[in-house]
Design a protein around this motif. Structure first.
Motif, PDB file in Angstrom:
ATOM      1  N   PRO A  90       0.826  -1.208   0.000  1.00  0.00           N
ATOM      2  CA  PRO A  90       0.000   0.000   0.000  1.00  0.00           C
ATOM      3  C   PRO A  90       0.857   1.254   0.000  1.00  0.00           C
ATOM      4  CG  PRO A  90       0.155  -0.857   2.219  1.00  0.00           C
ATOM      5  CD  PRO A  90       0.910  -1.822   1.341  1.00  0.00           C
ATOM      6  N   VAL A  91       0.460   2.237  -0.801  1.00  0.00           N
ATOM      7  CA  VAL A  91       1.104   3.551  -0.795  1.00  0.00           C
ATOM      8  C   VAL A  91       0.298   4.444   0.137  1.00  0.00           C
ATOM      9  CG1 VAL A  91       1.785   5.551  -2.172  1.00  0.00           C
ATOM     10  CG2 VAL A  91       1.900   3.250  -3.171  1.00  0.00           C
ATOM     11  N   ILE A  92       0.940   4.970   1.183  1.00  0.00           N
ATOM     12  CA  ILE A  92       0.206   5.764   2.166  1.00  0.00           C
ATOM     13  C   ILE A  92       0.968   7.042   2.499  1.00  0.00           C
ATOM     14  CG2 ILE A  92      -1.082   3.871   3.199  1.00  0.00           C
ATOM     15  CD1 ILE A  92       0.992   3.497   5.246  1.00  0.00           C
ATOM     16  N   GLY A  93       0.222   8.073   2.896  1.00  0.00           N
ATOM     17  CA  GLY A  93       0.801   9.352   3.275  1.00  0.00           C
ATOM     18  C   GLY A  93       1.280   9.345   4.711  1.00  0.00           C
ATOM     19  N   SER A  94       1.817  10.470   5.156  1.00  0.00           N
ATOM     20  CA  SER A  94       2.469  10.529   6.459  1.00  0.00           C
ATOM     21  C   SER A  94       1.522  10.280   7.634  1.00  0.00           C
ATOM     22  CB  SER A  94       3.149  11.890   6.628  1.00  0.00           C
ATOM     23  OG  SER A  94       2.196  12.938   6.620  1.00  0.00           O
ATOM     24  N   ILE A  95       0.302  10.820   7.579  1.00  0.00           N
ATOM     25  CA  ILE A  95      -0.617  10.667   8.700  1.00  0.00           C
ATOM     26  C   ILE A  95      -1.062   9.203   8.844  1.00  0.00           C
ATOM     27  CG2 ILE A  95      -2.828  11.358   9.668  1.00  0.00           C
ATOM     28  CD1 ILE A  95      -0.695  13.528   9.732  1.00  0.00           C
ATOM     29  N   VAL A  96      -1.461   8.605   7.725  1.00  0.00           N
ATOM     30  CA  VAL A  96      -1.872   7.201   7.761  1.00  0.00           C
ATOM     31  C   VAL A  96      -0.696   6.318   8.150  1.00  0.00           C
ATOM     32  CG1 VAL A  96      -2.759   5.270   6.389  1.00  0.00           C
ATOM     33  CG2 VAL A  96      -3.721   7.548   6.094  1.00  0.00           C
ATOM     34  N   ALA A  97       0.500   6.652   7.652  1.00  0.00           N
ATOM     35  CA  ALA A  97       1.684   5.854   7.982  1.00  0.00           C
ATOM     36  C   ALA A  97       1.966   5.905   9.478  1.00  0.00           C
ATOM     37  CB  ALA A  97       2.894   6.360   7.196  1.00  0.00           C
ATOM     38  N   THR A 165       5.004  11.085  18.410  1.00  0.00           N
ATOM     39  CA  THR A 165       3.803  10.807  19.206  1.00  0.00           C
ATOM     40  C   THR A 165       2.820  11.972  19.178  1.00  0.00           C
ATOM     41  OG1 THR A 165       5.109   9.417  20.680  1.00  0.00           O
ATOM     42  CG2 THR A 165       2.958  10.140  21.488  1.00  0.00           C
ATOM     43  N   ARG A 166       3.334  13.202  19.193  1.00  0.00           N
ATOM     44  CA  ARG A 166       2.482  14.383  19.327  1.00  0.00           C
ATOM     45  C   ARG A 166       1.420  14.475  18.245  1.00  0.00           C
ATOM     46  NH1 ARG A 166       5.441  19.881  18.357  1.00  0.00           N
ATOM     47  NH2 ARG A 166       6.826  18.214  17.809  1.00  0.00           N
ATOM     48  N   ASP A 167       1.806  14.232  16.979  1.00  0.00           N
ATOM     49  CA  ASP A 167       0.830  14.367  15.901  1.00  0.00           C
ATOM     50  C   ASP A 167       0.631  13.083  15.102  1.00  0.00           C
ATOM     51  OD1 ASP A 167       3.240  14.251  14.625  1.00  0.00           O
ATOM     52  OD2 ASP A 167       3.166  16.285  13.820  1.00  0.00           O
ATOM     53  N   GLN A 168       1.321  12.001  15.543  1.00  0.00           N
ATOM     54  CA  GLN A 168       1.156  10.683  14.921  1.00  0.00           C
ATOM     55  C   GLN A 168       1.598  10.604  13.466  1.00  0.00           C
ATOM     56  OE1 GLN A 168       0.144   7.821  16.696  1.00  0.00           O
ATOM     57  NE2 GLN A 168       0.514   9.257  18.348  1.00  0.00           N
ATOM     58  N   ALA A 169       2.262  11.647  12.973  1.00  0.00           N
ATOM     59  CA  ALA A 169       2.690  11.641  11.577  1.00  0.00           C
ATOM     60  C   ALA A 169       4.057  10.982  11.444  1.00  0.00           C
ATOM     61  CB  ALA A 169       2.746  13.062  11.034  1.00  0.00           C
ATOM     62  N   ALA A 170       4.263  10.325  10.314  1.00  0.00           N
ATOM     63  CA  ALA A 170       5.550   9.705  10.027  1.00  0.00           C
ATOM     64  C   ALA A 170       6.336  10.578   9.060  1.00  0.00           C
ATOM     65  CB  ALA A 170       5.345   8.315   9.433  1.00  0.00           C
TER      66      ALA A 170
END
Length: 215
Positions: A90-97, A165-170
């Motif tokens: 799957p190709v996913i963006g930073s938030i989903v990742a 952790t703060r914004d869950q973004a990768a």
């Protein structure tokens, strides 16, 4: 199992579950019954190719790549334990990742922007992170797709996907070490926050294995 075998099994299961006949599929695809029978009949003479697979998924209201996943994995897992032949990621963006890093078992295939072939063997939880922003230019530019494999050990010098952790973004960064401290390093010399010390707020999701660029 080859991807063609997986697709045929899923296709036949869908016919039973949705109580469809080959002629029904032919009508939905706008193809002759003989064409559908050739890839989905009792004695198929050819496999279900990429284009036909995507057309079937669209006609039946399924997400892109559904036919490529072994039965039982389409509802809850990432690209899964397909064989190396035809493995889809799957190709996913930073938030989903970022969310995926923490809740792998809850990944919804519908969250993927697309599913594409892995360029080679990868671990069972591998995924593709779509690069966002300019922090890793010129090596990685926005829109590049990078295969992230959590099964690989991440060592200083490697490129990694790290989650805050703060914004869950990768985010994609290079792992660096100075003494006993680990840092996340942005390649772009003009990036304002080029060096980030790894604290408890950060965790590594996986190591980057390949870059896939659109031309």
């Amino acid at each position: 199992m080859k991807i063609s075998d997986t697709r045929l099994q899923n296709f036949r299961r869908l016919l039973v579950e949705k109580k469809l006949r080959l002629t029904d599929i032919a009508d939905r695809l706008g193809k002759a019954p003989a064409q559908v029978s050739a890839f989905g009949g009792k004695n198929p003479t050819k496999g279900i190719g990429d284009q036909i697979a995507r057309e079937i998924e669209s006609a039946l209201g399924l997400h892109n790549g559904y036919l490529d996943m072994p039965y039982g994995l389409g509802e809850l897992s990432n690209a899964t334990v397909l064989s190396h032949t035809g493995r889809k990621l799957p190709v996913i963006g930073s938030i989903v990742a970022g969310a995926w890093c923490e809740l792998q078992e809850a990944f919804d295939p519908r969250d993927a922007e697309e599913w594409i072939d892995a360029p080679g063997p990868v671990g069972p939880r591998a995924f593709i992170l779509r690069v966002e922003g300019m922090s890793m230019e010129p090596r990685f530019v926005e829109g590049d797709k990078v295969v992230i494999d959590p099964s690989l050990e991440a060592l200083p010098g490697h490129f990694v996907a790290a989650k805050r952790t703060r914004d869950q973004a990768a985010t994609l960064k290079q792992l660096k070490q100075e003494g006993n401290e680990l840092y996340l390093f942005a390649l772009n010399p003009d990036w304002p926050e080029r060096i980030i010390r790894m604290t408890e707020e950060w965790s590594i999701c996986g190591r980057a294995r390949w870059k896939i660029s659109d031309l």
